[in-house]
Write an enzyme that holds these catalytic residues in place. Structure first.
Site, PDB file in Angstrom:
ATOM      1  N   ASP A   1     -23.053 -31.361  29.911  1.00 43.15           N
ATOM      2  CA  ASP A   1     -23.015 -29.672  30.761  1.00 43.15           C
ATOM      3  C   ASP A   1     -21.259 -29.536  30.494  1.00 43.15           C
ATOM      4  O   ASP A   1     -21.579 -28.654  31.184  1.00 43.15           O
ATOM      5  CB  ASP A   1     -23.759 -30.288  32.049  1.00 43.15           C
ATOM      6  CG  ASP A   1     -23.369 -31.796  33.310  1.00 43.15           C
ATOM      7  OD1 ASP A   1     -22.216 -31.915  32.884  1.00 43.15           O
ATOM      8  OD2 ASP A   1     -24.074 -32.114  34.493  1.00 43.15           O
ATOM      9  N   GLU A   2     -20.918 -30.711  30.322  1.00 44.90           N
ATOM     10  CA  GLU A   2     -19.023 -29.851  30.797  1.00 44.90           C
ATOM     11  C   GLU A   2     -19.001 -29.366  29.170  1.00 44.90           C
ATOM     12  O   GLU A   2     -17.938 -28.578  29.649  1.00 44.90           O
ATOM     13  CB  GLU A   2     -18.711 -31.437  30.751  1.00 44.90           C
ATOM     14  CG  GLU A   2     -18.673 -32.537  31.936  1.00 44.90           C
ATOM     15  CD  GLU A   2     -17.809 -33.445  31.682  1.00 44.90           C
ATOM     16  OE1 GLU A   2     -15.938 -33.110  31.412  1.00 44.90           O
ATOM     17  OE2 GLU A   2     -17.838 -34.127  32.639  1.00 44.90           O
TER      18      GLU A   2
ATOM     19  N   LYS B   1     -16.158 -32.785  22.599  1.00 46.58           N
ATOM     20  CA  LYS B   1     -17.538 -32.557  22.556  1.00 46.58           C
ATOM     21  C   LYS B   1     -18.690 -31.234  22.304  1.00 46.58           C
ATOM     22  O   LYS B   1     -19.780 -31.162  21.824  1.00 46.58           O
ATOM     23  CB  LYS B   1     -18.461 -32.696  24.167  1.00 46.58           C
ATOM     24  CG  LYS B   1     -18.199 -34.005  24.695  1.00 46.58           C
ATOM     25  CD  LYS B   1     -18.690 -35.653  23.859  1.00 46.58           C
ATOM     26  CE  LYS B   1     -20.249 -35.370  23.605  1.00 46.58           C
ATOM     27  NZ  LYS B   1     -20.758 -36.707  23.499  1.00 46.58           N
TER      28      LYS B   1
ATOM     29  N   TYR C   1     -11.333 -33.937  26.560  1.00 48.48           N
ATOM     30  CA  TYR C   1     -12.889 -34.328  26.566  1.00 48.48           C
ATOM     31  C   TYR C   1     -14.414 -32.754  26.139  1.00 48.48           C
ATOM     32  O   TYR C   1     -15.078 -33.223  24.752  1.00 48.48           O
ATOM     33  CB  TYR C   1     -13.356 -35.337  27.897  1.00 48.48           C
ATOM     34  CG  TYR C   1     -15.009 -35.868  27.774  1.00 48.48           C
ATOM     35  CD1 TYR C   1     -15.232 -36.428  27.123  1.00 48.48           C
ATOM     36  CD2 TYR C   1     -15.751 -35.116  28.830  1.00 48.48           C
ATOM     37  CE1 TYR C   1     -17.087 -37.306  26.629  1.00 48.48           C
ATOM     38  CE2 TYR C   1     -17.083 -35.746  28.911  1.00 48.48           C
ATOM     39  CZ  TYR C   1     -17.715 -36.113  28.150  1.00 48.48           C
ATOM     40  OH  TYR C   1     -19.166 -36.734  27.703  1.00 48.48           O
TER      41      TYR C   1
HETATM   42  P1  NAD Z   1     -19.795 -45.253  27.328  1.00 48.05           P
HETATM   43  O1  NAD Z   1     -18.203 -44.812  27.154  1.00 48.05           O
HETATM   44  O2  NAD Z   1     -19.970 -46.032  28.635  1.00 48.05           O
HETATM   45  O3  NAD Z   1     -19.676 -45.829  25.711  1.00 48.05           O
HETATM   46  C1  NAD Z   1     -20.106 -45.051  24.320  1.00 48.05           C
HETATM   47  C2  NAD Z   1     -19.785 -46.173  23.534  1.00 48.05           C
HETATM   48  O4  NAD Z   1     -18.904 -45.965  22.513  1.00 48.05           O
HETATM   49  C3  NAD Z   1     -18.802 -48.121  23.692  1.00 48.05           C
HETATM   50  O5  NAD Z   1     -19.658 -48.310  23.206  1.00 48.05           O
HETATM   51  C4  NAD Z   1     -18.019 -47.242  22.338  1.00 48.05           C
HETATM   52  O6  NAD Z   1     -17.986 -48.479  22.159  1.00 48.05           O
HETATM   53  C5  NAD Z   1     -18.411 -46.552  21.241  1.00 48.05           C
HETATM   54  N1  NAD Z   1     -17.832 -45.641  20.786  1.00 48.05           N
HETATM   55  C6  NAD Z   1     -16.444 -45.218  21.336  1.00 48.05           C
HETATM   56  N2  NAD Z   1     -15.934 -44.778  20.126  1.00 48.05           N
HETATM   57  C7  NAD Z   1     -16.384 -44.912  18.501  1.00 48.05           C
HETATM   58  C8  NAD Z   1     -16.465 -44.977  17.217  1.00 48.05           C
HETATM   59  N3  NAD Z   1     -15.159 -44.316  16.639  1.00 48.05           N
HETATM   60  N4  NAD Z   1     -17.332 -45.307  16.653  1.00 48.05           N
HETATM   61  C9  NAD Z   1     -18.162 -46.207  17.134  1.00 48.05           C
HETATM   62  N5  NAD Z   1     -18.795 -46.697  18.425  1.00 48.05           N
HETATM   63  C10 NAD Z   1     -17.692 -45.806  19.161  1.00 48.05           C
HETATM   64  O7  NAD Z   1     -20.378 -43.389  27.155  1.00 48.05           O
HETATM   65  P2  NAD Z   1     -21.589 -43.090  28.254  1.00 48.05           P
HETATM   66  O8  NAD Z   1     -21.195 -42.753  29.842  1.00 48.05           O
HETATM   67  O9  NAD Z   1     -22.881 -43.892  28.003  1.00 48.05           O
HETATM   68  O10 NAD Z   1     -21.841 -41.989  27.603  1.00 48.05           O
HETATM   69  C11 NAD Z   1     -22.953 -42.205  26.015  1.00 48.05           C
HETATM   70  C12 NAD Z   1     -22.533 -40.517  25.487  1.00 48.05           C
HETATM   71  O11 NAD Z   1     -23.419 -39.739  26.195  1.00 48.05           O
HETATM   72  C13 NAD Z   1     -21.178 -39.690  25.135  1.00 48.05           C
HETATM   73  O12 NAD Z   1     -21.761 -39.103  24.068  1.00 48.05           O
HETATM   74  C14 NAD Z   1     -21.302 -38.428  26.620  1.00 48.05           C
HETATM   75  O13 NAD Z   1     -20.151 -37.484  25.836  1.00 48.05           O
HETATM   76  C15 NAD Z   1     -23.002 -38.241  26.911  1.00 48.05           C
HETATM   77  N6  NAD Z   1     -22.139 -38.056  27.831  1.00 48.05           N
HETATM   78  C16 NAD Z   1     -22.574 -38.998  28.646  1.00 48.05           C
HETATM   79  C17 NAD Z   1     -22.651 -38.796  29.901  1.00 48.05           C
HETATM   80  C18 NAD Z   1     -22.264 -39.817  31.178  1.00 48.05           C
HETATM   81  O14 NAD Z   1     -22.672 -39.196  32.956  1.00 48.05           O
HETATM   82  N7  NAD Z   1     -21.791 -40.942  31.017  1.00 48.05           N
HETATM   83  C19 NAD Z   1     -23.186 -37.809  30.828  1.00 48.05           C
HETATM   84  C20 NAD Z   1     -23.761 -36.915  29.632  1.00 48.05           C
HETATM   85  C21 NAD Z   1     -23.328 -37.258  28.045  1.00 48.05           C
HETATM   86  O1  DAU Z   2     -21.273 -34.400  33.660  1.00 48.64           O
HETATM   87  C1  DAU Z   2     -21.339 -35.069  32.663  1.00 48.64           C
HETATM   88  C2  DAU Z   2     -19.909 -36.214  32.399  1.00 48.64           C
HETATM   89  O2  DAU Z   2     -19.802 -36.725  33.647  1.00 48.64           O
HETATM   90  C3  DAU Z   2     -19.860 -36.413  31.034  1.00 48.64           C
HETATM   91  O3  DAU Z   2     -20.315 -36.557  30.230  1.00 48.64           O
HETATM   92  C4  DAU Z   2     -18.358 -37.739  31.173  1.00 48.64           C
HETATM   93  O4  DAU Z   2     -18.495 -38.513  30.154  1.00 48.64           O
HETATM   94  C5  DAU Z   2     -19.198 -38.375  32.451  1.00 48.64           C
HETATM   95  O5  DAU Z   2     -17.533 -39.091  33.043  1.00 48.64           O
HETATM   96  C6  DAU Z   2     -19.016 -37.915  33.945  1.00 48.64           C
HETATM   97  O6  DAU Z   2     -17.896 -36.837  34.054  1.00 48.64           O
HETATM   98  P1  DAU Z   2     -17.226 -36.468  35.321  1.00 48.64           P
HETATM   99  O7  DAU Z   2     -15.778 -36.096  35.556  1.00 48.64           O
HETATM  100  O8  DAU Z   2     -18.048 -35.354  35.927  1.00 48.64           O
HETATM  101  O9  DAU Z   2     -17.393 -37.572  35.738  1.00 48.64           O
HETATM  102  P2  DAU Z   2     -16.184 -38.554  36.584  1.00 48.64           P
HETATM  103  O10 DAU Z   2     -17.296 -39.828  37.245  1.00 48.64           O
HETATM  104  O11 DAU Z   2     -14.945 -39.286  36.522  1.00 48.64           O
HETATM  105  O12 DAU Z   2     -16.095 -38.138  37.924  1.00 48.64           O
HETATM  106  C7  DAU Z   2     -17.110 -37.863  38.953  1.00 48.64           C
HETATM  107  C8  DAU Z   2     -16.096 -36.695  40.647  1.00 48.64           C
HETATM  108  O13 DAU Z   2     -15.428 -37.524  40.660  1.00 48.64           O
HETATM  109  C9  DAU Z   2     -15.547 -35.231  39.280  1.00 48.64           C
HETATM  110  O14 DAU Z   2     -15.421 -34.027  40.229  1.00 48.64           O
HETATM  111  C10 DAU Z   2     -14.516 -36.340  39.717  1.00 48.64           C
HETATM  112  C11 DAU Z   2     -14.193 -37.551  40.708  1.00 48.64           C
HETATM  113  N1  DAU Z   2     -13.942 -38.229  41.292  1.00 48.64           N
HETATM  114  C12 DAU Z   2     -14.132 -38.970  39.661  1.00 48.64           C
HETATM  115  C13 DAU Z   2     -13.074 -40.548  39.306  1.00 48.64           C
HETATM  116  C14 DAU Z   2     -13.002 -40.835  38.603  1.00 48.64           C
HETATM  117  C15 DAU Z   2     -12.866 -38.193  41.884  1.00 48.64           C
HETATM  118  O15 DAU Z   2     -12.913 -37.975  43.057  1.00 48.64           O
HETATM  119  N2  DAU Z   2     -12.389 -40.324  42.552  1.00 48.64           N
HETATM  120  C16 DAU Z   2     -12.373 -40.687  41.167  1.00 48.64           C
HETATM  121  O16 DAU Z   2     -11.989 -41.362  41.364  1.00 48.64           O
END
Ligand code: NAD
Ligand code: DAU
Length: 342
Positions: free
Chosen positions: A129-130, A156, A152
């Site tokens: 969603d970012e 994406k 980031y």
């Molecule tokens: P994560 O950081 O936990 O895991 C990322 C994985 O990708 C790791 O296993 C890492 O080793 C692998 N990786 C990184 N660079 C690589 C490369 N060059 N080649 C092969 N592998 C590589 O990530 P996540 O939170 O599970 O997110 C997964 C996907 O979902 C991402 O594309 C992220 O943008 C998307 N996403 C995450 C969230 C969230 O809330 N975490 C929300 C929406 C979308």
């Molecule tokens: O919205 C989807 C995204 O959510 C994914 O695409 C990203 O990969 C994932 O990292 C996440 O991004 P955010 O920046 O929203 O998540 P984060 O957990 O880093 O932060 C969530 C909220 O909390 C944000 O408003 C920042 C705040 N925050 C975060 C950290 C790490 C704090 O207040 N303190 C903190 O230490």
């Protein structure tokens, strides 16, 4: 589609998706292709490797390495790629964007090119969603323009644009899902929920950015996985689908909820300097996915309670990460001297 290559499958959402798909489809085979960066962890797939030994394989590789990507696709007779591989933490992208451009942009191109050349049946991109940027009011629809604001989010969004270009130009059968904030098992404890939970368990302050009034839509990782599965099987080719619950939670309220669940004092909340360019609110319109029949199984409160329980019961998983040199160094760089107010 029977043979899936799940890139980034050793990370948080990817590993949950691998387990979900192998449990759900008895005739599917999965090869995880992952570079094992600081965020990739084979502990996330330990049970999978044991339970599904005959249908699961792991290849260590970088999605930017075209020869290894092609080799893995051919060796495992892959017919679809689901790409989770990415650099994912906004704060790290602010410190050093380089790896984000490499993996999230160039790596996506390498996978698309391999999918095109080898004639795969589907390329599915996991997006976020970012890409829509800060949403002061209303909710983002899939047809809205992308307006990313952090390195980031920009990387994406660039990946999404390239995926769409391969659909338009080469007719590659693609789909994209854009998910809201996931929570649940195996999330690296740099993201706010696992960071706050594990800090609170150890009575370490919870660093709350700025005024703490930023809004996110936290949903349970398995609900996200179900949405991806649905789009993979029923989504329109070339289509983009948002995945989230539409529920809104302020960071300060999340901090209080976590402390309540753990029986810890509010005094653990430590205001710190805000994130640069901090997006104050994301909000997704998920009516397109709902029209395919998707409903989240967890409310935000259920998802948070389930997540807290998992971290409380699985210290074996997160303690080695948090005590490791990489994490300690990152934490120092990110949080030392950042406190504001009392
Ligand atoms: P994560 O950081 O936990 O895991 C990322 C994985 O990708 C790791 O296993 C890492 O080793 C692998 N990786 C990184 N660079 C690589 C490369 N060059 N080649 C092969 N592998 C590589 O990530 P996540 O939170 O599970 O997110 C997964 C996907 O979902 C991402 O594309 C992220 O943008 C998307 N996403 C995450 C969230 C969230 O809330 N975490 C929300 C929406 C979308
Ligand atoms: O919205 C989807 C995204 O959510 C994914 O695409 C990203 O990969 C994932 O990292 C996440 O991004 P955010 O920046 O929203 O998540 P984060 O957990 O880093 O932060 C969530 C909220 O909390 C944000 O408003 C920042 C705040 N925050 C975060 C950290 C790490 C704090 O207040 N303190 C903190 O230490």
């Amino acid at each position: 589609m029977r043979n899936l290559m799940i890139t980034g499958g050793a990370g948080f959402i990817g590993s949950n998706f691998v387990r979900y798909m192998l449990e759900r489809y008895a005739d599917y085979r999965v090869v995880v292709y992952d570079k094992l960066t600081y965020a990739g962890n084979l502990d996330n797939l330990k049970d999978v490797a044991e339970r599904f030994a005959d249908r699961y394989a792991f290849v260590k590789g970088d999605i930017c390495d075209a020869a290894t990507v092609r080799g893995a696709i051919q060796a495992h007779e892959v017919d679809a790629i689901v790409n989770f591989a990415a650099e994912t933490h906004v704060d790290r992208s602010i410190m050093d964007p380089d790896a984000f451009i490499q993996t999230d942009v160039y790596g996506t191109y390498v996978l698309l090119e391999a999918a095109r050349e080898l004639g795969l049946e589907r390329y599915h991109q996991i997006s976020t969603d970012e890409v829509y940027g800060h949403v002061p009011q209303g909710a983002s629809k899939e047809s809205d323009p992308v307006a990313p604001r952090s390195p980031y989010a920009a990387s994406k969004a660039s990946g999404d644009l390239m995926v769409n270009a391969y659909f338009i130009t080469y007719g590659l059968p693609v789909t994209i899902t854009r998910g809201a904030n996931n929570i649940g098992p195996y999330q690296y404890p740099e993201k706010v929920v696992p960071l706050f939970v594990t800090n609170a368990i150890d009575d370490i302050p919870l660093p709350l950015y700025g005024d703490g009034l930023q809004v996110r839509d936290y949903h349970y990782v398995l609900d996200h996985c179900e949405g991806i599965d649905l789009v993979l099987h029923k989504g329109e080719i070339g289509g983009v689908y948002n995945i989230g619950t539409g529920a809104e939670m302020r960071n300060v309220d999340m901090a209080h909820l976590l402390l309540d669940l753990l029986g810890k004092p509010e005094s653990l909340i430590q205001p710190v300097r805000d994130r640069a360019g901090h997006d104050r609110r994301y909000s997704l319109d998920v009516s397109k996915l709902r029209a395919l029949g998707w409903e989240p199984a967890h409310t935000c409160e259920d998802a948070v309670a389930e997540t807290v329980r998992w971290y409380a019961e699985n210290e074996w998983w997160w303690r080695p990460i948090k005590s490791g040199d990489h994490y300690q160094e990152y934490y120092k760089q990110q949080y030392e001297g950042r406190e504001v107010g009392d």
